[in-house]
Scaffold this motif. Sequence first.
Motif, PDB file in Angstrom:
ATOM      1  N   ALA A  32       0.570  -1.321   0.059  1.00  0.00           N
ATOM      2  CA  ALA A  32       0.056  -0.095  -0.230  1.00  0.00           C
ATOM      3  C   ALA A  32       0.919   1.296   0.066  1.00  0.00           C
ATOM      4  O   ALA A  32       0.438   2.407   0.331  1.00  0.00           O
ATOM      5  N   SER A  33       2.144   1.041  -0.474  1.00  0.00           N
ATOM      6  CA  SER A  33       2.807   2.196  -0.380  1.00  0.00           C
ATOM      7  C   SER A  33       2.555   3.433  -1.438  1.00  0.00           C
ATOM      8  O   SER A  33       2.570   2.989  -2.785  1.00  0.00           O
ATOM      9  N   PRO A  34       2.340   4.629  -0.928  1.00  0.00           N
ATOM     10  CA  PRO A  34       1.910   5.746  -1.817  1.00  0.00           C
ATOM     11  C   PRO A  34       3.116   5.937  -2.709  1.00  0.00           C
ATOM     12  O   PRO A  34       2.898   6.350  -3.969  1.00  0.00           O
ATOM     13  N   VAL A  35       4.318   6.047  -2.475  1.00  0.00           N
ATOM     14  CA  VAL A  35       5.404   6.206  -3.014  1.00  0.00           C
ATOM     15  C   VAL A  35       5.527   5.136  -4.302  1.00  0.00           C
ATOM     16  O   VAL A  35       5.682   5.701  -5.336  1.00  0.00           O
ATOM     17  N   GLN A  36       5.465   3.712  -4.031  1.00  0.00           N
ATOM     18  CA  GLN A  36       5.613   2.959  -5.196  1.00  0.00           C
ATOM     19  C   GLN A  36       4.309   2.900  -6.139  1.00  0.00           C
ATOM     20  O   GLN A  36       4.607   2.582  -7.359  1.00  0.00           O
ATOM     21  N   ALA A  37       3.166   3.207  -5.568  1.00  0.00           N
ATOM     22  CA  ALA A  37       2.058   3.555  -6.239  1.00  0.00           C
ATOM     23  C   ALA A  37       2.168   4.536  -7.235  1.00  0.00           C
ATOM     24  O   ALA A  37       1.864   4.617  -8.545  1.00  0.00           O
ATOM     25  N   TYR A  38       2.904   5.543  -6.788  1.00  0.00           N
ATOM     26  CA  TYR A  38       3.131   6.755  -7.755  1.00  0.00           C
ATOM     27  C   TYR A  38       3.825   6.563  -8.591  1.00  0.00           C
ATOM     28  O   TYR A  38       4.013   6.952 -10.047  1.00  0.00           O
ATOM     29  N   PHE A  39       5.193   5.863  -8.336  1.00  0.00           N
ATOM     30  CA  PHE A  39       6.368   5.275  -9.264  1.00  0.00           C
ATOM     31  C   PHE A  39       5.652   4.454 -10.312  1.00  0.00           C
ATOM     32  O   PHE A  39       6.129   4.668 -11.728  1.00  0.00           O
ATOM     33  N   SER A  40       4.749   3.582 -10.169  1.00  0.00           N
ATOM     34  CA  SER A  40       4.119   2.822 -10.944  1.00  0.00           C
ATOM     35  C   SER A  40       3.238   3.225 -12.000  1.00  0.00           C
ATOM     36  O   SER A  40       2.577   2.629 -12.721  1.00  0.00           O
ATOM     37  N   ASN A  41       2.769   4.637 -11.700  1.00  0.00           N
ATOM     38  CA  ASN A  41       1.495   5.108 -12.267  1.00  0.00           C
ATOM     39  C   ASN A  41       0.246   4.465 -12.066  1.00  0.00           C
ATOM     40  O   ASN A  41      -0.409   4.220 -13.037  1.00  0.00           O
ATOM     41  N   ALA A  42      -0.107   3.809 -10.775  1.00  0.00           N
ATOM     42  CA  ALA A  42      -1.128   3.012 -10.436  1.00  0.00           C
ATOM     43  C   ALA A  42      -2.415   3.483 -10.867  1.00  0.00           C
ATOM     44  O   ALA A  42      -2.535   4.718 -10.508  1.00  0.00           O
ATOM     45  N   LYS A  43      -3.246   2.818 -11.447  1.00  0.00           N
ATOM     46  CA  LYS A  43      -4.584   3.526 -11.624  1.00  0.00           C
ATOM     47  C   LYS A  43      -5.566   3.087 -10.635  1.00  0.00           C
ATOM     48  O   LYS A  43      -6.651   3.443 -10.661  1.00  0.00           O
ATOM     49  N   ILE A 219       3.854  15.138  -2.868  1.00  0.00           N
ATOM     50  CA  ILE A 219       4.298  14.733  -4.179  1.00  0.00           C
ATOM     51  C   ILE A 219       2.900  14.406  -5.056  1.00  0.00           C
ATOM     52  O   ILE A 219       1.890  13.943  -4.436  1.00  0.00           O
ATOM     53  N   GLY A 220       2.814  14.773  -6.045  1.00  0.00           N
ATOM     54  CA  GLY A 220       1.892  14.354  -7.249  1.00  0.00           C
ATOM     55  C   GLY A 220       0.828  15.112  -6.906  1.00  0.00           C
ATOM     56  O   GLY A 220      -0.440  14.682  -7.478  1.00  0.00           O
ATOM     57  N   LYS A 221       0.642  16.490  -6.234  1.00  0.00           N
ATOM     58  CA  LYS A 221      -0.569  17.205  -6.379  1.00  0.00           C
ATOM     59  C   LYS A 221      -1.097  17.350  -7.706  1.00  0.00           C
ATOM     60  O   LYS A 221      -0.442  17.779  -8.630  1.00  0.00           O
ATOM     61  N   GLY A 222      -2.396  17.198  -7.881  1.00  0.00           N
ATOM     62  CA  GLY A 222      -3.111  17.339  -9.273  1.00  0.00           C
ATOM     63  C   GLY A 222      -2.919  16.173 -10.288  1.00  0.00           C
ATOM     64  O   GLY A 222      -3.509  16.108 -11.237  1.00  0.00           O
ATOM     65  N   LYS A 223      -2.078  15.188  -9.624  1.00  0.00           N
ATOM     66  CA  LYS A 223      -1.891  13.844 -10.264  1.00  0.00           C
ATOM     67  C   LYS A 223      -2.391  12.892  -9.633  1.00  0.00           C
ATOM     68  O   LYS A 223      -3.081  11.674 -10.365  1.00  0.00           O
ATOM     69  N   VAL A 224      -2.211  12.848  -8.431  1.00  0.00           N
ATOM     70  CA  VAL A 224      -2.510  11.521  -7.757  1.00  0.00           C
ATOM     71  C   VAL A 224      -3.306  11.792  -6.466  1.00  0.00           C
ATOM     72  O   VAL A 224      -3.114  12.915  -6.040  1.00  0.00           O
ATOM     73  N   ASP A 225      -3.845  10.588  -5.694  1.00  0.00           N
ATOM     74  CA  ASP A 225      -4.627  10.931  -4.533  1.00  0.00           C
ATOM     75  C   ASP A 225      -3.689  10.568  -3.376  1.00  0.00           C
ATOM     76  O   ASP A 225      -2.441  10.525  -3.396  1.00  0.00           O
ATOM     77  N   VAL A 229      -2.262   7.091  -6.012  1.00  0.00           N
ATOM     78  CA  VAL A 229      -3.095   6.234  -7.327  1.00  0.00           C
ATOM     79  C   VAL A 229      -3.493   7.560  -8.033  1.00  0.00           C
ATOM     80  O   VAL A 229      -3.926   8.544  -7.816  1.00  0.00           O
ATOM     81  N   ALA A 230      -3.405   7.410  -9.300  1.00  0.00           N
ATOM     82  CA  ALA A 230      -3.833   8.400 -10.316  1.00  0.00           C
ATOM     83  C   ALA A 230      -5.003   8.926 -10.196  1.00  0.00           C
ATOM     84  O   ALA A 230      -6.055   8.050 -10.017  1.00  0.00           O
ATOM     85  N   SER A 231      -5.507  10.231 -10.208  1.00  0.00           N
ATOM     86  CA  SER A 231      -6.479  10.761 -10.014  1.00  0.00           C
ATOM     87  C   SER A 231      -6.797  12.075 -10.375  1.00  0.00           C
ATOM     88  O   SER A 231      -5.686  12.745 -11.173  1.00  0.00           O
ATOM     89  N   SER A 232      -7.696  12.824 -10.434  1.00  0.00           N
ATOM     90  CA  SER A 232      -7.972  14.287 -10.922  1.00  0.00           C
ATOM     91  C   SER A 232      -9.024  14.845 -10.066  1.00  0.00           C
ATOM     92  O   SER A 232      -9.725  14.421  -9.183  1.00  0.00           O
ATOM     93  N   GLY A 233      -9.071  16.221 -10.304  1.00  0.00           N
ATOM     94  CA  GLY A 233      -9.977  16.935  -9.322  1.00  0.00           C
ATOM     95  C   GLY A 233      -9.544  17.373  -8.045  1.00  0.00           C
ATOM     96  O   GLY A 233      -8.305  17.310  -7.657  1.00  0.00           O
ATOM     97  N   THR A 234     -10.598  17.566  -7.099  1.00  0.00           N
ATOM     98  CA  THR A 234     -10.392  17.549  -5.751  1.00  0.00           C
ATOM     99  C   THR A 234      -9.681  16.323  -4.929  1.00  0.00           C
ATOM    100  O   THR A 234      -9.122  16.503  -4.102  1.00  0.00           O
ATOM    101  N   ALA A 236      -7.350  14.565  -6.362  1.00  0.00           N
ATOM    102  CA  ALA A 236      -5.848  14.600  -6.435  1.00  0.00           C
ATOM    103  C   ALA A 236      -4.825  15.637  -5.617  1.00  0.00           C
ATOM    104  O   ALA A 236      -4.346  16.488  -6.046  1.00  0.00           O
ATOM    105  N   THR A 237      -5.052  15.133  -4.413  1.00  0.00           N
ATOM    106  CA  THR A 237      -4.250  15.818  -3.394  1.00  0.00           C
ATOM    107  C   THR A 237      -2.916  15.700  -3.211  1.00  0.00           C
ATOM    108  O   THR A 237      -2.119  16.338  -2.588  1.00  0.00           O
ATOM    109  N   GLY A 238      -2.328  14.553  -3.933  1.00  0.00           N
ATOM    110  CA  GLY A 238      -1.159  14.349  -3.570  1.00  0.00           C
ATOM    111  C   GLY A 238      -0.874  13.658  -2.170  1.00  0.00           C
ATOM    112  O   GLY A 238      -1.840  13.370  -1.509  1.00  0.00           O
TER     113      GLY A 238
END
Length: 248
Positions: A32-43, A219-225, A229-234, A236-238
């Motif tokens: 459940a690592s947010p870092v590795q989810a971000y690296f992997s571009n997890a959906k 990390i990843g504000k506007g891109k991931v939650d 995990v990849a997200s958008s809108g509100t 996508a807090t990073g």
Amino acid sequence: MPDDEASGAHVRIATLEEIEEVAAMLQRAFIASPVQAYFSNAKAPLTTHTKDAKRRAHQTKYIQFLFRRSLSLGGRLTVVIAATENRPARIAGAAIWRPPGYKKPPSLLASLRMGLLSVIMGWGTGVMARISDFAHPIEDALESSYAERKLPGTPEDSSWYLQLTGVDPEFQGKGFLSMLLQEAFQHAPNAVFTLEANTPRARDVYKRYGFEVVGEVIIGKGKVDALGVASSGTAATGFPMYPMIKVP
């Protein structure tokens, strides 16, 4: 040690032959690592379901590559060996420390042989850019902390950096993270140590061992939650990272 089951556990240096076992253990710890989810571009969040077997394998290959690369740069890989009543002694936790001093990074060809190609094939060509975007603001925060404290050198050339540490979920809560940290402190008793915590809970754990927070990086504000995990809108807090330092 908070559990009798952990009696007899000990820390030692890992061997190259154990990297695959260490990586498999850490995959379970970092599912459940947010870092590795971000690296992997997890959906979607990674799970233990059979449908995610290939994704879990990609994560394991990344950890294997990270360890091989770290060892090529002089890293120090330690493991906790422990047993339970029903199973023999095995690797229950691990840590990889990058020592002070700069070593020339491995060539691209050497990195590919260490497993970088497998990482790119599993996580896409954008993985290196995501790792860079992750690392730079954390490095900047640690360097600013060095300057404010008037410490000699830079974090890269004068601190022991905790690149990754984790404990098998089966063994968590038994004091094994403490064993890994204390072993490192005893190995380099007068050293500066640096790391980044990826959750408030981890941040507070490291505080108990003398680490101070030197910033908060989103990390990843506007891109991931918040899970990476990849997200958008509100949504996508990073997710926050907490660069930390321990000064003797």
